[in-house]
Design a protein around this motif. Structure first.
Motif, short mmCIF file in Angstrom:
data_model
loop_
_atom_site.label_atom_id
_atom_site.label_comp_id
_atom_site.label_asym_id
_atom_site.label_seq_id
_atom_site.Cartn_x
_atom_site.Cartn_y
_atom_site.Cartn_z
N LEU A 156 0.83 -1.21 0.00
CA LEU A 156 0.00 0.00 0.00
C LEU A 156 0.86 1.25 0.00
O LEU A 156 0.51 2.25 -0.65
N LEU A 157 1.96 1.22 0.72
CA LEU A 157 2.88 2.35 0.73
C LEU A 157 3.42 2.59 -0.69
O LEU A 157 3.51 3.73 -1.14
N THR A 158 3.71 1.50 -1.39
CA THR A 158 4.19 1.61 -2.77
C THR A 158 3.13 2.22 -3.68
O THR A 158 3.42 3.07 -4.51
N HIS A 159 1.87 1.78 -3.53
CA HIS A 159 0.79 2.23 -4.41
C HIS A 159 0.20 3.58 -4.00
O HIS A 159 -0.21 4.34 -4.86
N LEU A 160 0.11 3.84 -2.71
CA LEU A 160 -0.60 5.03 -2.25
C LEU A 160 0.28 6.06 -1.55
O LEU A 160 -0.20 7.12 -1.16
N GLY A 161 1.53 5.73 -1.34
CA GLY A 161 2.44 6.68 -0.69
C GLY A 161 1.96 7.04 0.70
O GLY A 161 1.51 6.19 1.47
N ASP A 162 2.05 8.34 1.01
CA ASP A 162 1.67 8.81 2.34
C ASP A 162 0.20 8.58 2.67
O ASP A 162 -0.20 8.62 3.83
#
Length: 176
Positions: A156-162
């Motif tokens: 999710l961090l990879t896809h949505l960042g912050d």
């Protein structure tokens, strides 16, 4: 595991206890064998606690009903649901809560399957992703749920960042 003096194994006797009608030849043997009778008595003693636990009612964990209902309705956007906003090259992007949930659910399913888990529901509540899973027995359910949480948070961090939500994985059942 070493065989009993009669040549039968404890594994055969455990299977016999689970389904006495499955093997008539074994049932006839067990009826007349003192070695099997002694082993069966010991197995019965050990498994009595398991049987007692199996029929003991377990209270519903606090909040589980709300999480399940949220998961059932989770792919529907809430009225007035706040879109997720995050930066990307060229500016900021606003993504609907429904789209975020769809991405979260697909990533959860993709990550859960190789771990022996089945995603039963997902919901985004207060900026946190709730994932309800069942584990297939005898997989290491708690370890698999922790691995899913870690993998999903990273993805999710990879896809949505912050804008990536905090991930919570709830093990709700173990299936045969």
């Amino acid at each position: 595991m070493s065989p009993l003096p009669c040549g039968r194994s404890a594994d055969e006797l455990v299977a016999y206890l689970a389904d006495r009608d499955d093997d008539p030849a074994l049932a006839r043997h067990v009826d007349g064998c003192p070695d099997c009778a002694a082993e069966l008595a010991e197995l019965e003693r050990r498994w009595s606690a398991v049987r007692e636990t199996a029929v003991t009612p377990v209270p519903t964990p606090p909040g589980l009903v709300n999480r399940v209902l949220a998961a059932v309705h989770g792919v529907r956007p809430r009225l007035g649901g706040t879109p997720v906003e995050f930066g990307q090259e060229g500016g900021r992007v606003r993504v609907s809560e429904r789209a975020v949930l769809a991405v979260c659910r697909q990533l959860a399913v993709d990550a859960a399957t190789p771990l022996g888990l089945h995603v039963r529901g997902t919901a985004v509540e207060d900026g946190q992703l709730q994932v309800l899973v069942t584990a297939k027995y005898p997989s290491p359910a708690i370890t698999a749920a922790d691995d899913l949480r870690t993998t999903l948070a990273r993805e999710l961090l990879t896809h949505l960042g912050d804008a990536a939500p905090v991930v919570h994985v709830h093990l709700i059942d173990i299936a045969p």
